[in-house]
Design an enzyme around this catalytic site. Structure first.
Site, PDB file in Angstrom:
ATOM      1  N   ASN A   1      32.800  34.905  38.667  1.00 58.56           N
ATOM      2  CA  ASN A   1      34.072  35.562  38.352  1.00 58.56           C
ATOM      3  C   ASN A   1      35.161  35.222  39.352  1.00 58.56           C
ATOM      4  OD1 ASN A   1      33.328  36.801  35.997  1.00 58.56           O
ATOM      5  ND2 ASN A   1      32.988  38.821  36.901  1.00 58.56           N
TER       6      ASN A   1
ATOM      7  N   ALA B   1      40.693  39.745  38.707  1.00 60.07           N
ATOM      8  CA  ALA B   1      42.005  39.110  38.599  1.00 60.07           C
ATOM      9  C   ALA B   1      42.876  39.825  37.569  1.00 60.07           C
ATOM     10  CB  ALA B   1      41.853  37.636  38.235  1.00 60.07           C
TER      11      ALA B   1
ATOM     12  N   ASP C   1      28.229  44.108  33.112  1.00 59.14           N
ATOM     13  CA  ASP C   1      28.604  42.826  33.693  1.00 59.14           C
ATOM     14  C   ASP C   1      27.998  42.637  35.079  1.00 59.14           C
ATOM     15  OD1 ASP C   1      30.016  42.056  31.497  1.00 59.14           O
ATOM     16  OD2 ASP C   1      31.967  42.684  32.257  1.00 59.14           O
TER      17      ASP C   1
ATOM     18  N   ASP D   1      47.151  43.092  50.611  1.00 51.02           N
ATOM     19  CA  ASP D   1      45.831  43.723  50.653  1.00 51.02           C
ATOM     20  C   ASP D   1      44.732  42.696  50.434  1.00 51.02           C
ATOM     21  OD1 ASP D   1      46.966  46.152  51.106  1.00 51.02           O
ATOM     22  OD2 ASP D   1      46.584  46.979  49.117  1.00 51.02           O
TER      23      ASP D   1
END
Length: 366
Positions: free
Chosen positions: A155, A199, A81, A185
């Site tokens: 993305n 995600a 990817d 964070d």
């Protein structure tokens, strides 16, 4: 009459991996046999020649020297990817569809596997593919109200803390309406395509690519209300870096493009007007892709009901279905006394007696 020029295919491979170099050499040979011109970035051409020497079958055109992106009809990506994200960045603004062969681990954006390389290249030569579009993000960084950077993401755009030992305090807004503030964070602002990437790892939902939406997913938020959110495709999600702690952040787009975020910086994410185009050889339901890529357990599932199942069921006597009205629609039942007796009511004399037993005048009952 001059002959029609051969179609040109951009071949992008992870030149730091030998298996990707071997796949690129094989793909270029097949493209040449099919009468197509292969194109590679000049740096990739040099890297492959440094790895394999002077291979007589390796004669790609150099991008930027022998041809331009406007001359390319399709991009063949050999890798995982990350290689697809690199390719999408390279062809941005030219509308070139990308077809990926997975050489990585999950390869969620890939269309085929290494063992299907010959069939994949043959399908490219025969133009036996369809092109789909995936939503992308436009990302703008503002500092003290002034635009400091502008980029994009396929993305996600993730806002993360710079210092490992400290939390980043942020305010999240949707369409200029403040929604929540917390320490964390970081946060992930993603697309449906990115819902199976960063995600997903942060606990966000998996969103089907056909859903037009933007995702907001907190990362280790120190808050009671810090749930992933899915908002409309025409909304703007903004993340403001609070100045109270003077902590700085960093913006990462697809893990490739980065911008430092000082206190009082603001990251705004909207849907891009330019989608990413992906070529598909055999479009399959997204659920099938999920099962295959994540190896989801489906053993024992017998599939949907067939016509034969329906006929067999109709031939079997089935008990009549009884309809039961909701409880509130029926008559009220008789009042049932509570299972425990009521607490006794203390008289003024009882209260005085209890108070006299406690010199502080407090309640000593349990």
């Amino acid at each position: 009459m001059s002959e029609t020029p051969a179609r040109r295919v951009l071949v992008l491979a992870h030149t730091g991996r030998q298996d990707a170099i071997d796949a690129a050499l094989q793909a270029i040979r097949i493209l040449d046999e099919e009468g197509l011109d292969s194109v590679m970035p000049a740096a990739d051409v040099a890297a492959v020649r440094a790895a394999v020497g002077e291979d007589p079958g390796f004669r790609p055109l150099s991008l930027g020297e022998d041809c331009a992106l406007s001359d390319v009809s399709l991009g063949l990506v050999l890798g995982g990817d990350g290689s697809v994200l690199r390719a999408a960045d390279l062809v941005r603004g030219h509308g070139i569809p990308l077809l990926a062969v997975n050489l990585g681990h999950v390869g969620f954006l890939a269309e085929s596997e290494r063992t299907d390389l010959h069939r994949t290249v043959k399908a490219i030569a025969d133009e036996a593919y369809v092109v789909i579009e995936r939503m992308a993000l436009d990302v703008v960084v503002r500092v003290d109200g002034r635009e400091a950077a502008r980029t994009w993401a396929l993305n996600e755009a993730s806002v993360e803390k710079s210092n490992r030992e400290r939390m980043l305090e942020v305010v999240v807004s949707v369409d200029d309406s403040p929604l929540t503030a917390f320490g964390c964070d970081g946060v992930v602002l993603g697309t449906p395509t990115g819902s199976t990437a960063y995600a997903f790892s942060a606990g966000g939902p998996v969103v089907w690519p056909g859903v037009e939406a933007l995702l907001f997913v907190p990362i280790s938020a120190h808050a009671l209300f810090a749930r992933p959110l899915v908002v409309g495709p025409h909304s703007t999600i903004a993340v403001d870096i609070m100045t109270r702690t003077r902590e700085t952040g960093v913006l990462w787009c697809d893990g490739r493009r980065t911008v430092d975020l000082p206190p009082n910086a603001r990251v705004e994410v909207t849907r891009s007007t330019e989608p990413v185009r992906l070529a598909r050889l055999s479009p399959v339901p997204f659920a099938d892709r999920l099962v295959r890529k994540f190896r989801l357990p489906t053993e024992g599932w017998r599939g949907p009901v067939t016509d034969e199942d329906v006929r067999a069921r109709e031939a079997t006597a089935v008990a009549e279905v009884e309809t039961v009205e909701p409880r509130h629609a029926g008559p009220r039942p008789d009042v049932v006394p509570p299972p425990t007796s009521a607490l006794p009511v203390l008289t003024p004399e009882d209260l005085e007696r209890y108070r006299s037993r406690d010199g502080r005048g407090g309640d000593r009952t349990s």
